[in-house]
Write a protein that holds these residues in place. Sequence first.
Motif, mmCIF file in Angstrom:
data_model
loop_
_atom_site.group_PDB
_atom_site.id
_atom_site.type_symbol
_atom_site.label_atom_id
_atom_site.label_comp_id
_atom_site.label_asym_id
_atom_site.label_seq_id
_atom_site.Cartn_x
_atom_site.Cartn_y
_atom_site.Cartn_z
ATOM 1 N N ASN A 281 35.343 56.230 2.424
ATOM 2 C CA ASN A 281 36.420 57.212 2.300
ATOM 3 C C ASN A 281 37.273 57.301 3.563
ATOM 4 O OD1 ASN A 281 34.150 59.258 0.456
ATOM 5 N ND2 ASN A 281 35.750 57.939 -0.346
ATOM 6 N N MET A 282 36.630 57.154 4.704
ATOM 7 C CA MET A 282 37.394 57.223 5.960
ATOM 8 C C MET A 282 36.519 56.628 7.063
ATOM 9 S SD MET A 282 37.057 61.324 6.653
ATOM 10 C CE MET A 282 36.669 61.821 4.969
ATOM 11 N N ILE A 283 37.165 56.311 8.185
ATOM 12 C CA ILE A 283 36.351 55.849 9.316
ATOM 13 C C ILE A 283 36.473 56.846 10.471
ATOM 14 C CG2 ILE A 283 36.664 53.441 8.669
ATOM 15 C CD1 ILE A 283 38.363 53.156 11.308
ATOM 16 N N LEU A 284 35.501 56.792 11.350
ATOM 17 C CA LEU A 284 35.565 57.573 12.585
ATOM 18 C C LEU A 284 35.863 56.572 13.686
ATOM 19 C CD1 LEU A 284 32.363 59.663 11.879
ATOM 20 C CD2 LEU A 284 34.657 60.614 12.034
ATOM 21 N N THR A 285 37.115 56.556 14.128
ATOM 22 C CA THR A 285 37.490 55.634 15.181
ATOM 23 C C THR A 285 37.266 56.306 16.526
ATOM 24 O OG1 THR A 285 39.302 54.393 16.162
ATOM 25 C CG2 THR A 285 39.865 56.478 15.156
ATOM 26 N N VAL A 286 37.289 55.524 17.584
ATOM 27 C CA VAL A 286 37.164 56.120 18.910
ATOM 28 C C VAL A 286 38.460 55.874 19.692
ATOM 29 C CG1 VAL A 286 35.541 56.434 20.842
ATOM 30 C CG2 VAL A 286 34.745 55.380 18.766
ATOM 31 N N GLU A 287 39.430 55.251 19.018
ATOM 32 C CA GLU A 287 40.634 54.806 19.729
ATOM 33 C C GLU A 287 41.287 55.931 20.540
ATOM 34 O OE1 GLU A 287 43.424 51.670 17.852
ATOM 35 O OE2 GLU A 287 44.602 53.515 17.845
ATOM 36 N N HIS A 288 41.460 57.103 19.922
ATOM 37 C CA HIS A 288 42.167 58.187 20.639
ATOM 38 C C HIS A 288 41.360 58.699 21.834
ATOM 39 C CE1 HIS A 288 39.533 60.128 17.793
ATOM 40 N NE2 HIS A 288 39.853 61.342 18.164
ATOM 41 N N LEU A 289 40.022 58.587 21.739
ATOM 42 C CA LEU A 289 39.199 59.119 22.830
ATOM 43 C C LEU A 289 38.995 58.091 23.941
ATOM 44 C CD1 LEU A 289 36.726 61.143 20.632
ATOM 45 C CD2 LEU A 289 38.614 62.027 21.980
ATOM 46 N N ASP A 290 39.539 56.917 23.726
ATOM 47 C CA ASP A 290 39.491 55.909 24.791
ATOM 48 C C ASP A 290 40.758 55.966 25.645
ATOM 49 O OD1 ASP A 290 37.017 54.948 24.134
ATOM 50 O OD2 ASP A 290 37.766 53.323 22.855
ATOM 51 N N LEU A 291 41.621 56.933 25.370
ATOM 52 C CA LEU A 291 42.914 56.935 26.061
ATOM 53 C C LEU A 291 42.828 57.495 27.480
ATOM 54 C CD1 LEU A 291 45.231 58.065 23.110
ATOM 55 C CD2 LEU A 291 45.036 55.795 24.121
ATOM 56 N N ASP A 292 41.721 58.097 27.826
ATOM 57 C CA ASP A 292 41.617 58.617 29.198
ATOM 58 C C ASP A 292 40.645 57.793 30.036
ATOM 59 O OD1 ASP A 292 39.271 59.443 28.067
ATOM 60 O OD2 ASP A 292 39.512 61.566 28.545
ATOM 61 N N GLY A 293 40.712 56.493 29.869
ATOM 62 C CA GLY A 293 39.952 55.603 30.740
ATOM 63 C C GLY A 293 38.726 55.043 30.066
ATOM 64 N N GLY A 294 38.037 54.173 30.802
ATOM 65 C CA GLY A 294 36.834 53.540 30.262
ATOM 66 C C GLY A 294 35.707 54.549 30.219
ATOM 67 N N LYS A 295 34.597 54.137 29.626
ATOM 68 C CA LYS A 295 33.477 55.069 29.454
ATOM 69 C C LYS A 295 33.132 55.802 30.752
ATOM 70 C CE LYS A 295 30.095 57.347 28.159
ATOM 71 N NZ LYS A 295 29.788 58.260 27.092
ATOM 72 N N TRP A 296 33.003 55.057 31.850
ATOM 73 C CA TRP A 296 32.575 55.720 33.099
ATOM 74 C C TRP A 296 33.677 55.704 34.158
ATOM 75 C CZ3 TRP A 296 28.691 58.642 32.062
ATOM 76 C CH2 TRP A 296 27.705 58.224 31.156
ATOM 77 N N THR A 297 34.889 55.394 33.727
ATOM 78 C CA THR A 297 35.987 55.361 34.699
ATOM 79 C C THR A 297 37.132 56.234 34.206
ATOM 80 O OG1 THR A 297 36.634 53.324 33.582
ATOM 81 C CG2 THR A 297 35.543 53.086 35.712
ATOM 82 N N PRO A 298 36.892 57.550 34.191
ATOM 83 C CA PRO A 298 37.895 58.442 33.616
ATOM 84 C C PRO A 298 39.222 58.433 34.365
ATOM 85 C CG PRO A 298 36.065 59.681 34.601
ATOM 86 C CD PRO A 298 35.707 58.240 34.678
ATOM 87 N N LYS A 299 40.313 58.551 33.625
ATOM 88 C CA LYS A 299 41.626 58.732 34.241
ATOM 89 C C LYS A 299 42.352 59.809 33.443
ATOM 90 C CE LYS A 299 44.122 55.220 31.692
ATOM 91 N NZ LYS A 299 44.856 54.660 30.953
ATOM 92 N N LEU A 300 43.492 60.256 33.992
ATOM 93 C CA LEU A 300 44.209 61.325 33.297
ATOM 94 C C LEU A 300 44.812 60.820 31.992
ATOM 95 C CD1 LEU A 300 46.156 63.360 35.971
ATOM 96 C CD2 LEU A 300 44.156 64.040 34.614
ATOM 97 N N LEU A 301 44.817 61.685 31.012
ATOM 98 C CA LEU A 301 45.427 61.324 29.728
ATOM 99 C C LEU A 301 46.945 61.372 29.843
ATOM 100 C CD1 LEU A 301 45.145 61.022 26.548
ATOM 101 C CD2 LEU A 301 45.429 63.503 26.499
ATOM 102 N N ASP A 302 47.617 60.356 29.343
ATOM 103 C CA ASP A 302 49.070 60.429 29.199
ATOM 104 C C ASP A 302 49.319 60.922 27.773
ATOM 105 O OD1 ASP A 302 51.722 59.950 28.606
ATOM 106 O OD2 ASP A 302 51.816 58.081 29.748
ATOM 107 N N LEU A 303 49.845 62.141 27.663
ATOM 108 C CA LEU A 303 49.983 62.747 26.336
ATOM 109 C C LEU A 303 50.785 61.866 25.385
ATOM 110 C CD1 LEU A 303 49.390 65.212 24.519
ATOM 111 C CD2 LEU A 303 51.557 66.177 25.301
ATOM 112 N N ARG A 304 51.759 61.117 25.940
ATOM 113 C CA ARG A 304 52.574 60.278 25.050
ATOM 114 C C ARG A 304 51.719 59.236 24.333
ATOM 115 N NH1 ARG A 304 56.827 58.842 29.516
ATOM 116 N NH2 ARG A 304 54.789 58.699 30.508
#
Length: 566
Positions: A281-304
Motif C-alpha cells: 500500500n505504501m513504503i516508508l522511505t528515509v529520503e527526507h530524514l537523510d537531508l540533515d547529513g549522514g547517520k553520524w555526521t549531522p549537518k543543518l537542514l536546508d528547508l528548501r
Amino acid sequence: MSMKENSDWWHRSVVYQIYPRSFFDSNEDGIGDINGITMKLDYVKNLGADIIWISPIYDSPNYDAGYDIRDYYKISSEYGTMDDFDVMLKEMKQRQLKLVMDLAINHTSDEHPWFIESKKSKDNPYRHFYHWAPGNDGKAPNQWGACFGGSAWTYDIITGEYYLHTFTTKQPDLNWDNPMVRHEMYKVMRWWLEKGVDGFRLNTINFISKSPHYPEGKYNEKSQYTDGSSYYINGPRVHEYIHEIHQQVLQHYEVITFGECPGGDLHDAELFSAPERKELNMILTVEHLDLDGGKWTPKLLDLRCLKHHFTSWQKGLYDKGWNSLYWNNHDQPRIVSRWGNDTAPYRDLSAKMLATCLHFLCGTPFIYQGEEIGMTNVRFPSLADYRDIETTNFHSEASQTGLRLEEIMAAIYAKSRDNARTPMQWSGNLPHGGFSNGAVNVLPWINANSNYTDINVEQALNNPQSIFYYYQKLIQLRKTMPIITNGKYEILHDENTHIFMYKRCNDNEQEIIVACNFSQQPIIIDDIQLSEKIKNRKQILISNYEEHKRSDWLEFRPYEAWAIEI
Ligand code: NOJ
C-alpha cells in the motif's frame, strides 16, 4: 484510478507506532509489555489514531531490539504470552483499532532453528535458507560493509564458509531466491492474518533480493569496506517477490501494508505502491530524514531541500501510488529536537508547527509514541547508559578512528536511536515518568529522560492547549475534511528558506493554505493577493498561536504555523 474513486479505508487513517519495550510496563520488571499496551488503548483512541503499529514482539534474543526473530509464532516472554496478545487484539477490535504487526523477513536471528540447521553442513536441507559463500583468498567473499558497522560477512568454522548479514552478525539474511523460504514466510503471514491482525509493516523489505554472485561494492577511501547496497537494495527480483506476497497472501485478506524501504526513492515508491501492480500500500522511505547529513555526521537542514522532497513525492505519487508521512520512529531522533526547537518557549510551538506541516499533506500520517506530547532527545552522561547496538557499534568504531569522545557523544546526542527509545513519559510525579506503573524500586531497561517532570501525558491531558490536543484536532480535521485525503498539492513560495507553505485544493474549488515557519525568526512573506484571500477566508482550521485580532497572517512569528480554508 482517480483519487476520488480511490478511497480505501486506510487512505483516511492515522497510524500510531508503539515501541513495546518502552511504552508501558504493567508487570513492573522495567520492560514495557503487551498488557501495558492494552491498558493504554483508550489513550491512543482518545488521540484519534485508528491503526496501531507495534514494533516486533516475537521471541527474540534481542540483539537488535526484536528485529532479530527467533520464532515467528511465539511472543517474547519479556512482553507476555500469546493469551495476553489475544486479549490485546480483542480489546483493540472493540475500540475499532486496527493492529499492524512489524515483520522482519529479510533476516532472522542467528538463533532461529533454520539458521542453526543451516550452519551444520553444506548439504543440510536448510543450508540454502541463507546466503553462504566460500571465502576469497582467505578473505570474505567480498568487502561489503554491514549497515551497523563491520563486514557484512561472518566466517563460520563448521563448514568453512561465510554467511551474509546486511545488519548485525546476529541477523543472517534469508535467501529469498529459495522457494522454501518464501513458502515459510507466507505461512507466517497467513498465520497472523488468520489470528485477526490487520496488516504488516515489512521491515527492510527492499533488501530481500540480492544480486547473484554478490558483486563487489563501491570503494570508499574512508572505509575498509565497500558499499554493496546497490546489489542488495531493490535487487533484481524484489518486485517479483513482493507481488508474489500479494498473490499468495495479501489479496486474500483486508490488510494494510507498509514496506520499510531504506534507500527507496520516488520511483521505487510508485513501483511498490501503485495499486494496479498489486504489491504494497505504501513504503516508508528515509529520503527526507537523510537531508540533515549522514547517520553520524549531522549537518543543518536546508528547508528548501525538504520542501523539494515533499513536493516531488506529493506530486509524483498523486493518483499513482500512496505516501506515508512521518517524522519519527524508533530509528530516528525526536523531531522536535531535530528540526524544531526543544527549549522553552519554542518546544510547544515547534512541535505543533511540525505536526501541522505533515498532517495536511496527502498520505497516511504516522505518529510515534511520545511525539504527541513533544518528547525530546536525551543526553545521557555516559555511553554506558546507551543500549542500542547501532550506537554502541558506532562508538567502538569511531573511537578506533581517533575521533574525540566529545565528537562521538555529540553525534550520539543528535542521532542515536535511543533518543526515540527512552520510556514513554506518562507522569511527572511517579518515578521514571510512571513507566513501570509507579513502582519505586524498578529501573527501566533504559533510563527515562529526566525532563519527564515537565513533559508527560498527565500534564498534556490536563492542558487544553497541549500538543496532544493539537494532534487530536489535526486527526479530527483529516477525518472530517476529505480534501486532506484527496486534494491536490501545490507548493507556494518555494524559494523561501524559512517558510514551508503549500496549498491543497479539490474540484469543488475548496482550498486550504498551510504555512509553517521552520525558524525562530519572525518572517514576512510579501504576497498581497494571498493576504487578501486570507482576509476573506472561510475559516481558520488550526493555528499554533492563540489568535484574536490578527491583522496580517503573512507576518510569521517564531515557529508559527496555521492552516486556513480560503
Ligand atoms: C529497520 C528497523 O526499523 C531497525 O530498527 C532495525 O534495526 C533494522 N531494520 C534491521 O532489522
